[in-house]
Write a protein that holds these residues in place. Structure first.
Motif, PDB file in Angstrom:
ATOM      1  N   TYR A   1      10.717 -15.104   7.815  1.00  0.00           N
ATOM      2  CA  TYR A   1      10.066 -16.652   7.461  1.00  0.00           C
ATOM      3  C   TYR A   1       9.000 -16.387   6.427  1.00  0.00           C
ATOM      4  O   TYR A   1       8.866 -17.517   5.527  1.00  0.00           O
ATOM      5  CB  TYR A   1       9.500 -17.245   8.730  1.00  0.00           C
ATOM      6  CG  TYR A   1      10.496 -17.852   9.608  1.00  0.00           C
ATOM      7  CD1 TYR A   1      11.822 -17.742   9.847  1.00  0.00           C
ATOM      8  CD2 TYR A   1      10.265 -18.942  10.263  1.00  0.00           C
ATOM      9  CE1 TYR A   1      12.655 -18.385  10.607  1.00  0.00           C
ATOM     10  CE2 TYR A   1      11.040 -19.667  11.167  1.00  0.00           C
ATOM     11  CZ  TYR A   1      12.537 -19.195  11.346  1.00  0.00           C
ATOM     12  OH  TYR A   1      13.456 -20.131  12.049  1.00  0.00           O
ATOM     13  N   ALA A   2       7.892 -15.361   6.775  1.00  0.00           N
ATOM     14  CA  ALA A   2       6.925 -15.183   5.949  1.00  0.00           C
ATOM     15  C   ALA A   2       7.355 -14.927   4.436  1.00  0.00           C
ATOM     16  O   ALA A   2       6.824 -15.514   3.249  1.00  0.00           O
ATOM     17  CB  ALA A   2       5.784 -14.223   6.120  1.00  0.00           C
TER      18      ALA A   2
ATOM     19  N   THR B   1      21.926 -10.670  13.916  1.00  0.00           N
ATOM     20  CA  THR B   1      20.653 -11.058  13.634  1.00  0.00           C
ATOM     21  C   THR B   1      20.725 -12.356  12.481  1.00  0.00           C
ATOM     22  O   THR B   1      19.882 -13.275  12.699  1.00  0.00           O
ATOM     23  CB  THR B   1      19.611 -10.224  13.116  1.00  0.00           C
ATOM     24  OG1 THR B   1      19.670  -9.083  14.284  1.00  0.00           O
ATOM     25  CG2 THR B   1      18.363 -10.722  13.208  1.00  0.00           C
ATOM     26  N   PHE B   2      21.654 -12.203  11.710  1.00  0.00           N
ATOM     27  CA  PHE B   2      21.802 -13.262  10.548  1.00  0.00           C
ATOM     28  C   PHE B   2      22.225 -14.556  11.365  1.00  0.00           C
ATOM     29  O   PHE B   2      21.501 -15.513  11.028  1.00  0.00           O
ATOM     30  CB  PHE B   2      22.765 -12.733   9.429  1.00  0.00           C
ATOM     31  CG  PHE B   2      23.251 -13.830   8.538  1.00  0.00           C
ATOM     32  CD1 PHE B   2      22.520 -14.075   7.483  1.00  0.00           C
ATOM     33  CD2 PHE B   2      24.168 -14.566   8.856  1.00  0.00           C
ATOM     34  CE1 PHE B   2      23.038 -15.151   6.578  1.00  0.00           C
ATOM     35  CE2 PHE B   2      24.850 -15.635   8.045  1.00  0.00           C
ATOM     36  CZ  PHE B   2      24.206 -15.622   6.896  1.00  0.00           C
ATOM     37  N   VAL B   3      23.291 -14.464  12.077  1.00  0.00           N
ATOM     38  CA  VAL B   3      23.610 -15.677  12.935  1.00  0.00           C
ATOM     39  C   VAL B   3      22.571 -16.110  13.526  1.00  0.00           C
ATOM     40  O   VAL B   3      22.338 -17.452  13.409  1.00  0.00           O
ATOM     41  CB  VAL B   3      25.029 -15.261  13.495  1.00  0.00           C
ATOM     42  CG1 VAL B   3      25.320 -16.665  14.579  1.00  0.00           C
ATOM     43  CG2 VAL B   3      26.106 -14.732  12.719  1.00  0.00           C
TER      44      VAL B   3
ATOM     45  N   PRO C   1      18.085  -5.880  12.503  1.00  0.00           N
ATOM     46  CA  PRO C   1      17.517  -7.128  12.503  1.00  0.00           C
ATOM     47  C   PRO C   1      16.652  -7.540  11.358  1.00  0.00           C
ATOM     48  O   PRO C   1      16.623  -8.717  11.105  1.00  0.00           O
ATOM     49  CB  PRO C   1      16.688  -6.990  13.984  1.00  0.00           C
ATOM     50  CG  PRO C   1      17.161  -6.033  14.845  1.00  0.00           C
ATOM     51  CD  PRO C   1      17.814  -5.006  13.514  1.00  0.00           C
ATOM     52  N   MET C   2      15.712  -6.695  10.867  1.00  0.00           N
ATOM     53  CA  MET C   2      15.101  -7.167   9.485  1.00  0.00           C
ATOM     54  C   MET C   2      16.001  -7.613   8.520  1.00  0.00           C
ATOM     55  O   MET C   2      15.619  -8.661   7.833  1.00  0.00           O
ATOM     56  CB  MET C   2      14.261  -6.080   9.267  1.00  0.00           C
ATOM     57  CG  MET C   2      13.181  -5.719  10.308  1.00  0.00           C
ATOM     58  SD  MET C   2      12.224  -6.855  10.861  1.00  0.00           S
ATOM     59  CE  MET C   2      11.113  -7.072   9.597  1.00  0.00           C
ATOM     60  N   LEU C   3      16.770  -6.546   8.158  1.00  0.00           N
ATOM     61  CA  LEU C   3      17.739  -7.188   7.120  1.00  0.00           C
ATOM     62  C   LEU C   3      18.723  -8.334   7.422  1.00  0.00           C
ATOM     63  O   LEU C   3      18.790  -9.169   6.538  1.00  0.00           O
ATOM     64  CB  LEU C   3      18.905  -6.072   6.825  1.00  0.00           C
ATOM     65  CG  LEU C   3      18.493  -4.631   6.332  1.00  0.00           C
ATOM     66  CD1 LEU C   3      19.587  -3.621   6.048  1.00  0.00           C
ATOM     67  CD2 LEU C   3      17.981  -5.004   4.872  1.00  0.00           C
TER      68      LEU C   3
ATOM     69  N   ALA D   1      17.277 -16.048   6.087  1.00  0.00           N
ATOM     70  CA  ALA D   1      16.268 -16.747   5.560  1.00  0.00           C
ATOM     71  C   ALA D   1      16.304 -16.967   4.180  1.00  0.00           C
ATOM     72  O   ALA D   1      16.060 -18.051   3.433  1.00  0.00           O
ATOM     73  CB  ALA D   1      14.757 -15.990   5.780  1.00  0.00           C
ATOM     74  N   GLY D   2      17.078 -15.929   3.324  1.00  0.00           N
ATOM     75  CA  GLY D   2      17.091 -16.003   1.934  1.00  0.00           C
ATOM     76  C   GLY D   2      18.481 -17.197   1.619  1.00  0.00           C
ATOM     77  O   GLY D   2      18.210 -17.812   0.721  1.00  0.00           O
ATOM     78  N   LEU D   3      19.500 -17.161   2.485  1.00  0.00           N
ATOM     79  CA  LEU D   3      20.419 -17.951   2.416  1.00  0.00           C
ATOM     80  C   LEU D   3      19.768 -19.470   2.403  1.00  0.00           C
ATOM     81  O   LEU D   3      20.035 -20.434   2.032  1.00  0.00           O
ATOM     82  CB  LEU D   3      21.473 -17.870   3.175  1.00  0.00           C
ATOM     83  CG  LEU D   3      22.535 -18.678   3.323  1.00  0.00           C
ATOM     84  CD1 LEU D   3      23.357 -18.716   1.925  1.00  0.00           C
ATOM     85  CD2 LEU D   3      23.761 -18.534   4.361  1.00  0.00           C
ATOM     86  N   GLN D   4      18.958 -19.650   3.548  1.00  0.00           N
ATOM     87  CA  GLN D   4      18.449 -20.899   3.848  1.00  0.00           C
ATOM     88  C   GLN D   4      17.728 -21.527   2.500  1.00  0.00           C
ATOM     89  O   GLN D   4      17.615 -22.543   2.356  1.00  0.00           O
ATOM     90  CB  GLN D   4      17.572 -20.812   5.295  1.00  0.00           C
ATOM     91  CG  GLN D   4      17.178 -22.058   5.696  1.00  0.00           C
ATOM     92  CD  GLN D   4      17.986 -23.137   6.369  1.00  0.00           C
ATOM     93  OE1 GLN D   4      19.154 -22.671   6.674  1.00  0.00           O
ATOM     94  NE2 GLN D   4      17.684 -24.213   6.691  1.00  0.00           N
ATOM     95  N   PHE D   5      16.875 -20.464   2.235  1.00  0.00           N
ATOM     96  CA  PHE D   5      16.012 -20.942   0.899  1.00  0.00           C
ATOM     97  C   PHE D   5      16.722 -21.244  -0.251  1.00  0.00           C
ATOM     98  O   PHE D   5      16.388 -22.204  -0.942  1.00  0.00           O
ATOM     99  CB  PHE D   5      15.422 -19.593   0.465  1.00  0.00           C
ATOM    100  CG  PHE D   5      14.330 -19.742  -0.732  1.00  0.00           C
ATOM    101  CD1 PHE D   5      12.873 -20.304  -0.482  1.00  0.00           C
ATOM    102  CD2 PHE D   5      14.577 -19.250  -1.766  1.00  0.00           C
ATOM    103  CE1 PHE D   5      12.135 -20.692  -1.655  1.00  0.00           C
ATOM    104  CE2 PHE D   5      13.817 -19.375  -2.919  1.00  0.00           C
ATOM    105  CZ  PHE D   5      12.512 -20.222  -2.754  1.00  0.00           C
ATOM    106  N   ILE D   6      17.879 -20.670  -0.464  1.00  0.00           N
ATOM    107  CA  ILE D   6      18.752 -21.024  -1.546  1.00  0.00           C
ATOM    108  C   ILE D   6      19.367 -22.352  -1.437  1.00  0.00           C
ATOM    109  O   ILE D   6      19.371 -23.153  -2.330  1.00  0.00           O
ATOM    110  CB  ILE D   6      19.861 -19.845  -1.969  1.00  0.00           C
ATOM    111  CG1 ILE D   6      19.310 -18.488  -2.232  1.00  0.00           C
ATOM    112  CG2 ILE D   6      20.886 -20.331  -2.900  1.00  0.00           C
ATOM    113  CD1 ILE D   6      20.063 -17.209  -2.332  1.00  0.00           C
TER     114      ILE D   6
END
Length: 235
Positions: free
Chosen positions: A72-73, A144-146, A220-222, A228-233
């Motif tokens: 998120y950060a 974790t992505f899901v 999980p970090m990846l 979050a990257g997909l959501q941002f895009i």
């Protein structure tokens, strides 16, 4: 401090319920012995629900998970100055929660003589059903992505019945994607209890399997960064 305290207490609640269920299912002479994977998934889901409610009551956002906080950060959805207290609270809460579960079940650790009987680090930390580092990593990334992608589309998941929805999400992840590696999806959830298992004098314990521990940290970090990257895009 509210963030630290909330995340500490919420993660502690999450881990004591989750690891105590693992102990109750695996150790001998408990009423829950051999209750099965479905019960474990349900319990972890409800453990997350209760942890989110507790964290929110103390003014935190109920992340309970460094993969949530850091991803998120990175994409501007959470202030960087709160990352360290959140993550410290999560890891310390996970350690304390696992410690409480350990001492709850000391007589049952004594009754369970070895790993073959169920006395293993798997009560507290994740381990793969089939050891295959690359595919174990992929499993944690995908799961974790899901998880985080759904969280991102729940908005503020600390309000109303949303923590219950998060718990149901954990349960469905557990009975589906989580059947390959035990679905850590949370570095604190794995490393805090694994450290407690390592440090405390648990009767008849086996190895803590730190050689595998990089998977539930990195995966999980990846997965969180990708979600979050997909959501941002797309947003």
């Amino acid at each position: 401090m509210n963030g630290f305290i909330g995340e500490f207490l919420g993660t502690m609640v999450l881990i004591i319920f989750g690891t105590a269920t693992g102990a109750g299912v695996n150790l001998k002479k408990t009423y829950g012995n051999n209750a099965g994977w479905l019960l474990i998934c349900l319990a972890w889901g409800m453990a997350v629900t209760m942890g989110v409610y507790v964290a929110a009551a103390f003014g935190a956002q109920g992340h309970l998970n460094p993969a949530v906080t850091v991803s998120y950060a990175v994409f501007g959805m959470f202030p960087w100055h709160d990352v360290l207290p959140y993550v410290l609270g999560q890891f310390l809460g996970a350690f304390v929660g696992a410690t409480l579960a350990i001492f709850q079940f000391i007589p049952h650790f004594k009754a369970t003589k070895n790993e073959a009987e169920g006395n293993s680090v798997g009560i507290f930390a994740t381990r793969p059903a089939i050891a295959s580092p690359l595919y174990n990593l992929i499993s944690e990334v995908v799961t974790t992505f899901v998880f985080i992608f759904v969280l991102l589309n729940l908005g503020d998941f600390t309000t109303g019945l949303k923590p219950f929805i998060v718990g149901m999400l954990i349960m469905v992840l557990g009975v589906s994607l989580g059947t390959t590696t035990g679905f850590a999806i949370n570095p604190a959830r794995d490393w805090g209890p694994r450290l407690a298992y390592t440090i405390w004098p648990i009767p008849n314990k086996s190895g803590a399997e730190w050689s595998y521990a990089w998977v539930p940290m990195v995966g999980p970090m990846l997965g969180g960064f990708l979600a979050a990257g997909l959501q941002f895009i797309i947003k």
